[in-house]
Design an enzyme around this catalytic site. Structure first.
Site, PDB file in Angstrom:
ATOM      1  N   GLU A 278       0.827  -1.200   0.000  1.00 18.29           N
ATOM      2  CA  GLU A 278       0.000   0.000   0.000  1.00 18.29           C
ATOM      3  C   GLU A 278       0.866   1.257   0.000  1.00 18.29           C
ATOM      4  O   GLU A 278       0.517   2.270  -0.620  1.00 18.29           O
ATOM      5  CB  GLU A 278      -0.947   0.000   1.203  1.00 18.29           C
ATOM      6  CG  GLU A 278      -2.008  -1.075   1.153  1.00 18.29           C
ATOM      7  CD  GLU A 278      -2.883  -0.970  -0.081  1.00 18.29           C
ATOM      8  OE1 GLU A 278      -3.313   0.159  -0.418  1.00 18.29           O
ATOM      9  OE2 GLU A 278      -3.139  -1.999  -0.735  1.00 18.29           O
ATOM     10  N   TRP A 281       1.672   1.594  -3.485  1.00 20.60           N
ATOM     11  CA  TRP A 281       0.592   2.205  -4.275  1.00 20.60           C
ATOM     12  C   TRP A 281       0.670   3.732  -4.172  1.00 20.60           C
ATOM     13  O   TRP A 281       0.461   4.442  -5.155  1.00 20.60           O
ATOM     14  CB  TRP A 281      -0.754   1.695  -3.775  1.00 20.60           C
ATOM     15  CG  TRP A 281      -1.926   2.159  -4.588  1.00 20.60           C
ATOM     16  CD1 TRP A 281      -2.779   3.182  -4.290  1.00 20.60           C
ATOM     17  CD2 TRP A 281      -2.383   1.623  -5.844  1.00 20.60           C
ATOM     18  NE1 TRP A 281      -3.740   3.316  -5.264  1.00 20.60           N
ATOM     19  CE2 TRP A 281      -3.525   2.371  -6.222  1.00 20.60           C
ATOM     20  CE3 TRP A 281      -1.943   0.587  -6.666  1.00 20.60           C
ATOM     21  CZ2 TRP A 281      -4.221   2.109  -7.406  1.00 20.60           C
ATOM     22  CZ3 TRP A 281      -2.639   0.334  -7.839  1.00 20.60           C
ATOM     23  CH2 TRP A 281      -3.760   1.083  -8.198  1.00 20.60           C
ATOM     24  N   TRP A 309     -20.586  11.645 -20.789  1.00 20.81           N
ATOM     25  CA  TRP A 309     -21.204  12.110 -19.546  1.00 20.81           C
ATOM     26  C   TRP A 309     -22.522  12.810 -19.861  1.00 20.81           C
ATOM     27  O   TRP A 309     -22.575  13.703 -20.708  1.00 20.81           O
ATOM     28  CB  TRP A 309     -20.292  13.101 -18.829  1.00 20.81           C
ATOM     29  CG  TRP A 309     -18.961  12.558 -18.403  1.00 20.81           C
ATOM     30  CD1 TRP A 309     -17.751  12.881 -18.925  1.00 20.81           C
ATOM     31  CD2 TRP A 309     -18.716  11.602 -17.371  1.00 20.81           C
ATOM     32  NE1 TRP A 309     -16.748  12.180 -18.283  1.00 20.81           N
ATOM     33  CE2 TRP A 309     -17.314  11.379 -17.325  1.00 20.81           C
ATOM     34  CE3 TRP A 309     -19.521  10.892 -16.486  1.00 20.81           C
ATOM     35  CZ2 TRP A 309     -16.723  10.502 -16.434  1.00 20.81           C
ATOM     36  CZ3 TRP A 309     -18.933  10.015 -15.590  1.00 20.81           C
ATOM     37  CH2 TRP A 309     -17.562   9.826 -15.568  1.00 20.81           C
ATOM     38  N   ASN A 345     -10.831   3.083   3.084  1.00 20.37           N
ATOM     39  CA  ASN A 345     -10.470   2.973   1.678  1.00 20.37           C
ATOM     40  C   ASN A 345     -11.460   2.128   0.873  1.00 20.37           C
ATOM     41  O   ASN A 345     -11.780   2.467  -0.270  1.00 20.37           O
ATOM     42  CB  ASN A 345      -9.060   2.379   1.544  1.00 20.37           C
ATOM     43  CG  ASN A 345      -8.581   2.398   0.107  1.00 20.37           C
ATOM     44  OD1 ASN A 345      -8.479   3.457  -0.500  1.00 20.37           O
ATOM     45  ND2 ASN A 345      -8.306   1.223  -0.451  1.00 20.37           N
ATOM     46  N   TRP A 363     -15.954  12.044 -12.827  1.00 14.85           N
ATOM     47  CA  TRP A 363     -15.077  11.752 -11.687  1.00 14.85           C
ATOM     48  C   TRP A 363     -14.425  13.005 -11.119  1.00 14.85           C
ATOM     49  O   TRP A 363     -14.107  13.059  -9.924  1.00 14.85           O
ATOM     50  CB  TRP A 363     -13.994  10.739 -12.085  1.00 14.85           C
ATOM     51  CG  TRP A 363     -13.034  11.194 -13.149  1.00 14.85           C
ATOM     52  CD1 TRP A 363     -13.106  10.974 -14.490  1.00 14.85           C
ATOM     53  CD2 TRP A 363     -11.830  11.968 -12.950  1.00 14.85           C
ATOM     54  NE1 TRP A 363     -12.046  11.544 -15.138  1.00 14.85           N
ATOM     55  CE2 TRP A 363     -11.246  12.159 -14.225  1.00 14.85           C
ATOM     56  CE3 TRP A 363     -11.201  12.499 -11.832  1.00 14.85           C
ATOM     57  CZ2 TRP A 363     -10.053  12.869 -14.398  1.00 14.85           C
ATOM     58  CZ3 TRP A 363     -10.021  13.209 -11.997  1.00 14.85           C
ATOM     59  CH2 TRP A 363      -9.451  13.393 -13.278  1.00 14.85           C
ATOM     60  N   TRP A 386      -9.203   8.378  -7.953  1.00 14.35           N
ATOM     61  CA  TRP A 386     -10.468   8.628  -8.648  1.00 14.35           C
ATOM     62  C   TRP A 386     -10.398   8.154 -10.095  1.00 14.35           C
ATOM     63  O   TRP A 386     -11.354   7.554 -10.612  1.00 14.35           O
ATOM     64  CB  TRP A 386     -10.818  10.113  -8.577  1.00 14.35           C
ATOM     65  CG  TRP A 386     -11.615  10.429  -7.350  1.00 14.35           C
ATOM     66  CD1 TRP A 386     -11.143  10.839  -6.131  1.00 14.35           C
ATOM     67  CD2 TRP A 386     -13.030  10.306  -7.207  1.00 14.35           C
ATOM     68  NE1 TRP A 386     -12.177  10.984  -5.245  1.00 14.35           N
ATOM     69  CE2 TRP A 386     -13.351  10.670  -5.887  1.00 14.35           C
ATOM     70  CE3 TRP A 386     -14.059   9.944  -8.076  1.00 14.35           C
ATOM     71  CZ2 TRP A 386     -14.668  10.669  -5.407  1.00 14.35           C
ATOM     72  CZ3 TRP A 386     -15.360   9.942  -7.599  1.00 14.35           C
ATOM     73  CH2 TRP A 386     -15.659  10.299  -6.279  1.00 14.35           C
TER      74      TRP A 386
END
Length: 456
Positions: A278, A281, A309, A345, A363, A386
């Site tokens: 993590e 990440w 969209w 998370n 987003w 995102w």
């Protein structure tokens, strides 16, 4: 003749494992510790409300830590390109040290200041302090940035191990005539009318001492359960270190070496490896921002520009922001976010997926809301994650992966502990009516993603 050093603090609000501060101490001259509140000048992104709250308390803590060692924190507000050289000139400083940052606007500002100071004969040096591996050191065999996490993290682990953390200096001597400083309270970083930060005060204690206590507590008390329980939002298996890492109150080097030291064996070792991935990440997000500075505003995958969209339904967006979607796990997460400035998370992924793929809202609007309400809002991780959920980013979730919030609730909050805490109305029969049908909107999202595929 005394020639002070200037240490320019940014996202590294700590004294331990701070290479810039260590360089100034080793230089042996008095030290001016400077923080500049840059606002949105020169392309910088204005901090959100929750981040400003955290920053106020973190600067207060840093100032206290420096005073204990004979130092002082000088606060200035405005363009760093104007303020840093002015402070250097006024103090006749001979050296300036800072720790590197990786956003595009930040790098341009730093490069310009470095050039100007060096032209004036001032020593300038910058250091790696917020990432374990510099972005230009991790590349594919063809010399390009990685776009998938697993080979990226494997390549990182093939590099020399991260350096050992540096100890905190015992003394940080300020010059006898330190520059004038702004008053922190005058910056107005704290909410007043209304004061909406009660939940933040209840949930968090900003500052380096709290960061180190949290790291120790996690490694000794919670690490063993991390691999097994990290996806359960009602539990305490996660580290809660993200805001401390975002503000640099603890460094990734400290986290890395303390975790390795406490790795243990068996299940404990598996949890340590999962936790370190993590951290990896987070590195991946920082590296992606370095190579793609427009991460918060543009699709990393340009083909996603064709996503159809629909016209924005502002009522749906506001209902999502306020936790009134009628979907229990989504509402619980959004209410937790508003109250505490944080969200588990797993629930972040669910709430983001719901906004993008069920409400069909861009987003970027969700990313902006998180930017304003998260205490750990980070210029790399926030837009990176995102885009991952949207399917437009690096190592993105497959377009057909649409989190079903009801199935996620059954799997990760089977006893409704999280729902009971944050959205009890969903258990009492008083929940809002669902905004949309999950099945219908899933099919609509899949059809929209097929449009993107055909447009390539």
């Amino acid at each position: 003749m005394v020639s002070p050093s200037v240490v320019w603090f940014r996202d590294d609000l700590r004294i331990a494992d701070n290479p810039a501060l260590r360089a100034a101490v080793d230089r042996g001259e008095p030290i001016i510790c400077l923080y500049v509140l840059e606002g949105d000048a020169d392309g910088m992104r204005e901090l959100g409300g929750a981040a400003k709250w955290w920053l106020h308390h973190s600067l207060d803590s840093l100032g206290e830590r420096l005073r204990e060692r004979g130092g002082a924190l000088v606060l200035r507000r405005g363009r760093a390109a104007d303020i840093v050289p002015a402070v250097v000139a006024d103090a006749s400083a001979g050296a300036v040290f800072w720790n590197r940052r990786y956003g595009g606007a930040e790098r341009e500002i730093d490069a310009g200041i470095k050039t100007a100071l060096r032209d004036d004969g001032v020593e300038v040096a910058s250091f790696a302090a917020s990432v374990l591996f510099e972005p230009w050191t991790v590349q594919t065999g063809s010399g390009t940035p990685y776009s998938v996490f697993t080979p990226f993290w494997r390549a990182c682990q093939d590099l020399p191990a991260p350096r050992a953390p540096l100890p905190a200096p015992r003394e940080v001597h300020a010059p006898s005539g330190a520059p004038d400083s702004d008053d922190l309270d005058a910056w107005g970083l704290l909410p007043t009318k209304p004061d909406w930060a009660g939940g933040l005060r209840e949930a968090w204690e900003p500052g380096e001492p709290a960061a180190l206590r949290r790291l120790k507590g996690f490694l000794y008390d919670d690490l063993g359960d991390y691999d097994r329980s990290r996806d359960e939002p009602a539990g305490e298996a996660t580290s809660h270190l993200s805001p401390y890492l975002r503000w640099g109150e603890v460094s990734p080097y400290q986290v890395w070496h303390e975790t390795v030291k406490n790795r243990g064996t068996g299940a404990h070792a598996a949890s340590a490896s999962r936790f370190l991935s993590e951290i990896g990440w987070r590195e991946f997000a920082c590296h992606t921002l370095y190579h793609f500075p427009d991460l918060a505003t543009k699709n990393w995958r340009s083909g996603f520009d064709a996503f159809p969209w629909p016209r924005l339904n502002r009522a749906h967006l506001e209902a999502w922001q306020q936790g009134r979607t009628g979907v229990a796990l989504v509402d619980a997460g959004m209410r937790e976010l508003w109250h505490s400035g944080a969200m588990h998370n797993r629930v972040r992924m669910v709430t983001a997926s719901y906004l993008i793929k069920n409400l069909m809202i861009d987003w970027r609007l969700g990313e902006q809301w998180f930017w304003d309400t998260l205490v750990d809002a980070d210029g790399a991780s926030n837009p990176f994650n995102w885009q991952w959920v949207a399917g437009s980013g690096a190592d993105a979730a497959p377009y057909f992966r649409i989190f079903n919030p009801e199935l996620q609730r059954k799997k990760f909050d089977a006893h409704d502990e999280y729902i009971r805490r944050w959205a009890p109305d969903h258990l009492d029969g008083d929940a809002p009516e669902p905004l949309v049908d999950l099945g219908d909107t899933r099919r609509q999202a899949l059809a929209a993603y097929e449009d993107v595929k055909r447009a390539r």
